[in-house]
Design a protein around this motif. Sequence first.
Motif, PDB file in Angstrom:
ATOM      1  N   LEU A 185       0.817  -1.217   0.000  1.00  0.00           N
ATOM      2  CA  LEU A 185       0.000   0.000   0.000  1.00  0.00           C
ATOM      3  C   LEU A 185       0.850   1.265   0.000  1.00  0.00           C
ATOM      4  N   TYR A 186       2.169   1.145   0.172  1.00  0.00           N
ATOM      5  CA  TYR A 186       3.045   2.314   0.293  1.00  0.00           C
ATOM      6  C   TYR A 186       3.884   2.553  -0.965  1.00  0.00           C
ATOM      7  N   LYS A 187       3.454   2.017  -2.089  1.00  0.00           N
ATOM      8  CA  LYS A 187       4.248   2.156  -3.309  1.00  0.00           C
ATOM      9  C   LYS A 187       4.430   3.613  -3.727  1.00  0.00           C
ATOM     10  N   SER A 188       3.413   4.455  -3.459  1.00  0.00           N
ATOM     11  CA  SER A 188       3.489   5.855  -3.888  1.00  0.00           C
ATOM     12  C   SER A 188       4.029   6.776  -2.797  1.00  0.00           C
ATOM     13  N   SER A 189       4.421   6.234  -1.671  1.00  0.00           N
ATOM     14  CA  SER A 189       4.930   7.048  -0.577  1.00  0.00           C
ATOM     15  C   SER A 189       6.337   7.550  -0.877  1.00  0.00           C
ATOM     16  N   THR A 190       6.647   8.746  -0.369  1.00  0.00           N
ATOM     17  CA  THR A 190       7.995   9.298  -0.591  1.00  0.00           C
ATOM     18  C   THR A 190       9.034   8.584   0.259  1.00  0.00           C
TER      19      THR A 190
END
Length: 920
Positions: free
Chosen positions: A152-157
Amino acid sequence: MAEPLTRDILLWCVLFALGLHDFLTNFEENGCEMTYMFQYPQYTKINLKKNVKEKFPRYDLYIYGEGEYAVKLRSLKLTGIPVLFIPGNAGSYKQVRSLASVALQKSNTREDNIHFNYFSVDLNEEMSGIYGGVLQDQTEFVHECIKAILKLYKSSTHIPDSVVVVGHSMGGMVARGLFTLPDFDPKLVHLIITQATPHRSPVIDIDIRQSEFYDKVNGYWRDNMNCSLKDVTVFSTGGGYRDILVRNRLTSLDGIIPEERSISSQTMSVPKAWVSTDHLCIVWCKQTVLVTKRAMFDVIDTKKRQITRDVDHKVAVFRHHFVHHSGTKKSPGVATADSTTVKLNTKTKWEVKKQKSWNFFRDISKSTRYLVVPVQKGKSFVAVSNVDLEDWIIGCTADANGSCSEGISLASKGSLIPPMKSGKKMILLRPENIEGFSHLILVVPKDQTLAEITAELYNPEERNISFEPPPFFQRVLKLLKGFPKSIMESEPFLESTSQGAVFYNISLPSLSMVWQAYAAQLLTINCEKTDSGNFRGNLMMYNEPWSQERTYAFSSLGQTGNLSLKLHAGMPDNSRDAAEFHLVLHPGCTYKVQIAVAYKELFGQYVRFYALLLPSYIVANILMALLYQLKCLGKPDGDCPTFLYALGTYGQSWRVVLIAGILARIARITSVYEQLVGLGIPDNDHISLDQKDISWHTLHGPVLYLLATAIVVVNVWVITATIAVIGRIAELLLRIFRPVIYLSFLKYPALLGAAYAAYFHCGALGLQILYMIALIKVLYYSIESRVSDDREGATRQYNLHFSLLLVWMVLYILNSPAFIVWVKNLRYTNKLMHDPSSLTALAATGVMFMIDLGNHTSLNRSIYKWVSSVMHLLTVIMLMYAVESIYRIPYFIVIMLGLLGLAQVVQQRVPPVQHKQKAD
């Protein structure tokens, strides 16, 4: 009933009742504050892969949110630090809300916007604490959840590569069980926090699947701590005396994970908490939740915006928050050397305290003040201060002018002490700690509101004293001489404390066994006029050094202080430190100290540590009565006595417990032990109990057996009365039809039904049917003993089948957890997976069928004497191998009942032995 049995039952029942009452009620009131949500909590379900849902239809994954934050989470564009909460036995996924809500509120106060995302798994509130068949499924599902969370954190910086796991109760074991999965990557979890988790062993070892899970998990962690687990840290907290489900020692990681990678604590000892929590309260108790969140925020790597992988830093932070909090505000985890140099203001006037003890009290200080204590050789120093200052105590060496321009901060040696919100910290400096200093300086900064410091320079030989109770026989004589008053009053230990005394260290070398218990009282003799103020009073502290556990009791000035002195774990054989009892007193008062044996708490400790070992002794009592009945039936024209008569006549503990204890001792001889291991025979339970911290001794066996006798007798009284009442009612209802006709039509179809239920549904369901058959049979013989033409034969059958009913009842009770889990899972499947009771039930069905083939009154009954002898031997073996491993008891029961069933088959076919009559 035999007279010797009736004499002791009441005494043992009273003692057990006293112990049970103390165990269930003798603890502090719940001091936890409630954790409130500022907005309505919401749980958003996370969609998992189709194959995961098909494999685990009972389980789900949720993410926690509140208000607008919950709305933002629906997009699942996450940027925080992932935390996964695993509930325990019968636990709900909604138990995550306290930790998650506090974390959310705390993150809102941070400027860097670092925050946590809390996930929780719904494990269908399964009874994992008493049924181990679900533990493997739960572990595998949590693994799938961790992989799903990280995706779920693929787009997190700042993409996280690991998940923090928080486990409550058995959830903590599931968390550690992850690492035993063959495809689990240890890098996915490097921080585990557990709450009231029984790490060392199951609370009650009633399920073989659970026992195997524990052996696998703990064995893996012991074997791999220096390889695959070298970067993993685990922090465990127990609830203290209020947690009557999981005693505190079971939550310890000692011997499983090295101290440099783990911390074990209890909420009663945790700084800024100091409360005992029950098993469920620990997840929402505000004091413990706040401590946990402070620690979690302090182990964040602010550059990577994730939890640090530095093991030393994590352990230092959690030790600071959960074990030893110095009271300073310096960044925890950063090593603060004792040689930290502090500059002193040479213009600040020294206020030299030449008194041995003194108390400083000011509402407001308009300027910084130095309270200076000259160091004396061989003297110790103690101080209690509420001054809110980093370097509040400094050691220095005066120059030629008799002053100091700089010194060494000693604040890190201090520790926070109760009461809550008092801001008090205490420091105890022994002669070796202040060697090389000429002065100790206690700093009071200006504008300090309500500054209070109490200090004393004392001779350690006068204040370090030892409590040695009188010899056993002398204590008993004194007790009997003053009974009943003597059992309620404490014995004076210290008639009067020294004038101006602030600190006493009372060593308790005789307190080494878990069943021991003392009660300490602090009574005020006289108090001079003292200044009033908040949190002014005395503190009693009990310290158990080998488990780093402390218990506190604060009492206001003039009030009597009370503190229980009892162990969470027995003193290890290699321990050099005795338990300690500390007193921190107000110097303006003198006190009397009383310490006495706390008899009720002694019984309570016995129940706390040994009550769960009673099942095997209860079964042994039932079997001893049954085998005596068989012994009587084995005689020509022998009669079958009642259960209570048989137990009173042949149920003495020495016939079985003493033999089991002797054999267990022999099994520990090296040569014998090696032979048994070579034959593949596991260690007997006496060996494993000796290795645990419960102060096990062979003499505990007879005591537990007698307690079990009392429990059995009381239950027999109740069951007998119940059967008599039901029998009378059934007799009226069945007068038209003879009960024998009623039974003949139902008995064998019911047996087939039991076998069907055990194989296709749940073994415990089959055992329940068998128990009902046995109950109906006893009711039938109860009626027949009153209305039948052969009342003597019916009475004989009733007596025997009553004993068998007790055996069937115990067999069902021991397997009932499987039945509970089966009922809970009926909406998903009608067959219980991983069912350990299935084979037991199938075998028991066949055994009951064989038992019903005979009537115990005809043909050759001499075979019953042989069955009785073999059952006696098996009962002895059971008390060697099933005292702690309770899951083995059903196997022994089925084997022994199988022997009886086999005797039924054989005695119908072997001609009777002819007995020659003697000539006159």
